[in-house]
Design a protein around this motif. Structure first.
Motif, PDB file in Angstrom:
ATOM      1  N   PHE A  47       0.824  -1.215   0.000  1.00  0.00           N
ATOM      2  CA  PHE A  47       0.000   0.000   0.000  1.00  0.00           C
ATOM      3  C   PHE A  47       0.852   1.256   0.000  1.00  0.00           C
ATOM      4  N   LEU A  48       1.947   1.263   0.768  1.00  0.00           N
ATOM      5  CA  LEU A  48       2.783   2.456   0.825  1.00  0.00           C
ATOM      6  C   LEU A  48       3.471   2.716  -0.508  1.00  0.00           C
ATOM      7  N   ASP A  49       3.796   1.676  -1.263  1.00  0.00           N
ATOM      8  CA  ASP A  49       4.383   1.876  -2.588  1.00  0.00           C
ATOM      9  C   ASP A  49       3.407   2.557  -3.540  1.00  0.00           C
ATOM     10  N   LEU A  50       2.109   2.418  -3.276  1.00  0.00           N
ATOM     11  CA  LEU A  50       1.098   3.079  -4.105  1.00  0.00           C
ATOM     12  C   LEU A  50       0.784   4.493  -3.636  1.00  0.00           C
ATOM     13  N   GLY A  51       1.423   4.927  -2.561  1.00  0.00           N
ATOM     14  CA  GLY A  51       1.170   6.266  -2.052  1.00  0.00           C
ATOM     15  C   GLY A  51       0.027   6.345  -1.071  1.00  0.00           C
ATOM     16  N   ASP A  52      -0.457   5.218  -0.565  1.00  0.00           N
ATOM     17  CA  ASP A  52      -1.561   5.220   0.395  1.00  0.00           C
ATOM     18  C   ASP A  52      -1.025   5.450   1.799  1.00  0.00           C
ATOM     19  N   ARG A  53      -1.946   5.630   2.728  1.00  0.00           N
ATOM     20  CA  ARG A  53      -1.607   5.838   4.142  1.00  0.00           C
ATOM     21  C   ARG A  53      -1.964   4.581   4.913  1.00  0.00           C
ATOM     22  N   VAL A  54      -1.026   4.109   5.733  1.00  0.00           N
ATOM     23  CA  VAL A  54      -1.174   2.841   6.440  1.00  0.00           C
ATOM     24  C   VAL A  54      -0.904   3.076   7.915  1.00  0.00           C
ATOM     25  N   GLY A  55      -1.771   2.505   8.768  1.00  0.00           N
ATOM     26  CA  GLY A  55      -1.586   2.538  10.217  1.00  0.00           C
ATOM     27  C   GLY A  55      -1.527   1.128  10.771  1.00  0.00           C
ATOM     28  N   LEU A  56      -1.209   1.005  12.057  1.00  0.00           N
ATOM     29  CA  LEU A  56      -1.037  -0.299  12.690  1.00  0.00           C
ATOM     30  C   LEU A  56      -1.627  -0.266  14.089  1.00  0.00           C
ATOM     31  N   ASP A  57      -2.320  -1.351  14.437  1.00  0.00           N
ATOM     32  CA  ASP A  57      -2.864  -1.503  15.780  1.00  0.00           C
ATOM     33  C   ASP A  57      -2.689  -2.957  16.206  1.00  0.00           C
ATOM     34  N   ASP A  58      -2.696  -3.158  17.524  1.00  0.00           N
ATOM     35  CA  ASP A  58      -2.504  -4.486  18.105  1.00  0.00           C
ATOM     36  C   ASP A  58      -3.756  -4.841  18.879  1.00  0.00           C
ATOM     37  N   LEU A  59      -4.368  -5.956  18.498  1.00  0.00           N
ATOM     38  CA  LEU A  59      -5.597  -6.389  19.161  1.00  0.00           C
ATOM     39  C   LEU A  59      -5.317  -6.999  20.527  1.00  0.00           C
ATOM     40  N   GLY A  60      -4.098  -7.437  20.772  1.00  0.00           N
ATOM     41  CA  GLY A  60      -3.795  -8.115  22.018  1.00  0.00           C
ATOM     42  C   GLY A  60      -3.211  -7.229  23.088  1.00  0.00           C
ATOM     43  N   ALA A  61      -3.013  -5.954  22.821  1.00  0.00           N
ATOM     44  CA  ALA A  61      -2.430  -5.040  23.801  1.00  0.00           C
ATOM     45  C   ALA A  61      -3.153  -3.707  23.730  1.00  0.00           C
ATOM     46  N   VAL A  62      -3.387  -3.127  24.876  1.00  0.00           N
ATOM     47  CA  VAL A  62      -4.033  -1.814  24.940  1.00  0.00           C
ATOM     48  C   VAL A  62      -2.927  -0.766  24.983  1.00  0.00           C
ATOM     49  N   ARG A  63      -2.588  -0.265  23.843  1.00  0.00           N
ATOM     50  CA  ARG A  63      -1.576   0.781  23.740  1.00  0.00           C
ATOM     51  C   ARG A  63      -1.965   1.712  22.602  1.00  0.00           C
ATOM     52  N   ARG A  64      -1.254   2.801  22.500  1.00  0.00           N
ATOM     53  CA  ARG A  64      -1.556   3.790  21.468  1.00  0.00           C
ATOM     54  C   ARG A  64      -1.210   3.228  20.102  1.00  0.00           C
ATOM     55  N   PRO A  65      -2.159   3.233  19.164  1.00  0.00           N
ATOM     56  CA  PRO A  65      -1.847   2.674  17.835  1.00  0.00           C
ATOM     57  C   PRO A  65      -0.934   3.598  17.042  1.00  0.00           C
ATOM     58  N   LEU A  66      -0.343   3.043  16.006  1.00  0.00           N
ATOM     59  CA  LEU A  66       0.466   3.827  15.083  1.00  0.00           C
ATOM     60  C   LEU A  66      -0.466   4.467  14.062  1.00  0.00           C
ATOM     61  N   PRO A  67      -0.587   5.783  14.059  1.00  0.00           N
ATOM     62  CA  PRO A  67      -1.571   6.419  13.165  1.00  0.00           C
ATOM     63  C   PRO A  67      -1.199   6.239  11.706  1.00  0.00           C
ATOM     64  N   PRO A  68      -2.192   6.316  10.814  1.00  0.00           N
ATOM     65  CA  PRO A  68      -1.898   6.163   9.382  1.00  0.00           C
ATOM     66  C   PRO A  68      -0.941   7.237   8.890  1.00  0.00           C
ATOM     67  N   GLY A  69      -0.017   6.813   8.057  1.00  0.00           N
ATOM     68  CA  GLY A  69       0.958   7.708   7.463  1.00  0.00           C
ATOM     69  C   GLY A  69       1.490   7.100   6.184  1.00  0.00           C
ATOM     70  N   GLY A  70       2.319   7.831   5.504  1.00  0.00           N
ATOM     71  CA  GLY A  70       2.862   7.367   4.229  1.00  0.00           C
ATOM     72  C   GLY A  70       4.364   7.547   4.173  1.00  0.00           C
ATOM     73  N   GLY A  71       4.952   6.956   3.151  1.00  0.00           N
ATOM     74  CA  GLY A  71       6.382   7.129   2.943  1.00  0.00           C
ATOM     75  C   GLY A  71       7.206   5.969   3.463  1.00  0.00           C
ATOM     76  N   ARG A  72       8.495   6.026   3.133  1.00  0.00           N
ATOM     77  CA  ARG A  72       9.421   4.970   3.526  1.00  0.00           C
ATOM     78  C   ARG A  72       9.604   4.903   5.036  1.00  0.00           C
ATOM     79  N   ARG A  73       9.607   6.051   5.694  1.00  0.00           N
ATOM     80  CA  ARG A  73       9.779   6.048   7.135  1.00  0.00           C
ATOM     81  C   ARG A  73       8.602   5.382   7.835  1.00  0.00           C
ATOM     82  N   GLN A  74       7.413   5.506   7.276  1.00  0.00           N
ATOM     83  CA  GLN A  74       6.260   4.840   7.873  1.00  0.00           C
ATOM     84  C   GLN A  74       6.414   3.325   7.795  1.00  0.00           C
ATOM     85  N   LEU A  75       6.961   2.819   6.686  1.00  0.00           N
ATOM     86  CA  LEU A  75       7.202   1.385   6.579  1.00  0.00           C
ATOM     87  C   LEU A  75       8.217   0.933   7.623  1.00  0.00           C
TER      88      LEU A  75
END
Length: 425
Positions: free
Chosen positions: A272-300
């Protein structure tokens, strides 16, 4: 550091044999036999007096060489006044045992191949000094180990599904909104605000030969997709069901379900990031702050690092409500679906209007070595799991099995959404 050195068995046996030959030669009056015994006796005594006073010191240091995918690298630094016997093991498995000639300091490269990801022990190294002529051996040096964080290596994927609604004013996907960059939307009479370069002179000549009215070509706008990757870290099971209870560790050469989930999420993020989209990450097994959607190589890089740190944390927590998602986001849930929690949150997200893709990361199971009771238990678990996945399919949650050509299934889901650009399903 002073270390106790002991006489080796070979040196002790040589001295004993030398004494016996000397005694036999003296008693029998055989100088030739006595000479044969003098050589090992003198060599053993000489080598024993030449034994070092300090023992070997071994360290594990980070390597300057960039490791390849699926490998770990480090440098074994050995300091010793004599030869050293170096042993390397990983977990309960011995990797290597080698005799190393050292005169001062020597640096040895260590390369470990692994299919596992996440935090893990690189290796455990211990050394034992061997004196001149192998006449003496030192006490084993304190073993050293080094931990490493193995990032998941993404694999290339083809076409990927899109969310029901696209967002933003730029991107790589064609939306339903009028704009620029996409395909032809329609041909419309010229109105204030239209650009002159948008005039379609062929249509104008056909519809208004006297040029009393001009026609312009209007296009669809380009937009970006918002994707949220949700990893279920509550389960980390291997191909052998006998290891699921935790009393027996899974084999180090076999990836677990969490290893597959990390690789699948990293692969989707890269696609998705190679296409220029925004991607975020969350963990269903832990209650912590998710990684908000973003783009670019640094987001990967952020996503891969966060995935590597994802692991089961104590007893699984039951969420009162599913994680909050951006409006119109595509949700990719990576889970084994061995219980109802992941299926429940997927159904809630689908009823809320999100497009949900459930990725099954349970590895291929080995059941031939199971007993009768274990086979019955696995049959019940499999039946409950199949019912869970069937209920998700009835709710229009799309299913993908990561162990069975996931790129083909994802490409099929991508073609399913191409009936109408940017349209909700």
């Amino acid at each position: 550091m002073t270390t106790t050195w002991a006489r080796s068995r070979a040196a002790a046996a040589g001295v004993v044999v030398g004494l016996v030959l000397l005694a036999v030669g003296a008693l029998l009056g055989r100088p030739d036999v006595a000479v044969l015994g003098a050589a090992p006796l003198v060599a053993g005594v000489r080598d024993w007096h030449r034994r070092p006073s300090t023992g070997p010191v071994v360290r594990l240091e980070a390597s300057d060489v960039q490791p390849a995918a699926g490998t770990l690298r480090a440098d074994v630094v050995v300091e010793s006044p004599s030869g050293v016997l170096v042993g390397v093991r990983r977990g309960a498995r011995s990797l290597a045992r080698a005799w190393v000639v050292v005169d001062g300091t020597r640096r040895l490269p260590l390369v470990v191949r692994t299919v596992r990801t996440g935090p893990q022990e690189l290796a455990f190294v211990e050394a034992q000094g061997v004196g001149p002529g192998a006449a003496s051996v030192s006490e084993p040096s304190p073993g050293v180990s080094r931990s490493a964080l193995v990032l998941p290596a993404p694999r290339p994927l083809g076409d990927l599904p899109l969310p029901p609604r696209l967002r933003g004013l730029t991107g790589a996907h064609e939306s339903r909104r009028p704009g620029e960059g996409g395909g032809l939307r329609d041909v419309h009479p010229f109105s204030p605000g239209d650009r002159l370069r948008r005039i379609d002179w062929r249509v104008t000549a056909r519809r208004a030969p006297d040029l009393h009215e001009l026609y312009v070509r209007r296009e669809h706008a380009l937009a970006e997709a918002v994707v949220v990757l949700v990893v279920d870290s509550r389960d980390d099971v291997g191909p052998d069901p006998m290891t699921w209870r935790g009393s027996v560790p899974a084999r180090a050469e076999e990836p677990t379900s969490l290893d597959l989930a990390r690789q699948a999420a990293a692969s989707a993020a890269q696609g998705f990031l190679d296409l220029g989209d925004r991607v975020g990450l969350d963990d269903l097994g832990a209650v912590r702050r998710p990684l908000p959607p973003g783009g670019g190589r640094r987001q990967l890089d952020r996503i891969r690092h966060a995935l590597a740190l994802t692991r089961p944390e104590g007893d699984p927590l039951r969420r009162l409500r599913p994680p909050q998602l951006p409006s119109g986001a595509l949700v990719m849930l990576f889970s084994t679906f061995l219980d109802d929690e992941a299926a429940h949150v997927a159904s809630v997200w689908r009823r809320a209007g999100h497009r949900v893709v459930a990725v099954d990361v349970l590895p291929t199971l080995r059941e031939r070595q199971l007993g009768e009771r274990e086979r019955l238990a696995m049959r019940l678990i499999r039946m409950a799991r199949e019912d869970r996945l069937a209920d998700l399919a009835d709710l229009d949650v799309e299913l993908v099995t990561w162990r069975d050509s996931p790129q083909v299934a994802l490409a099929s889901l991508a073609r399913r959404a191409q009936r109408r650009a940017g349209a909700s399903r």
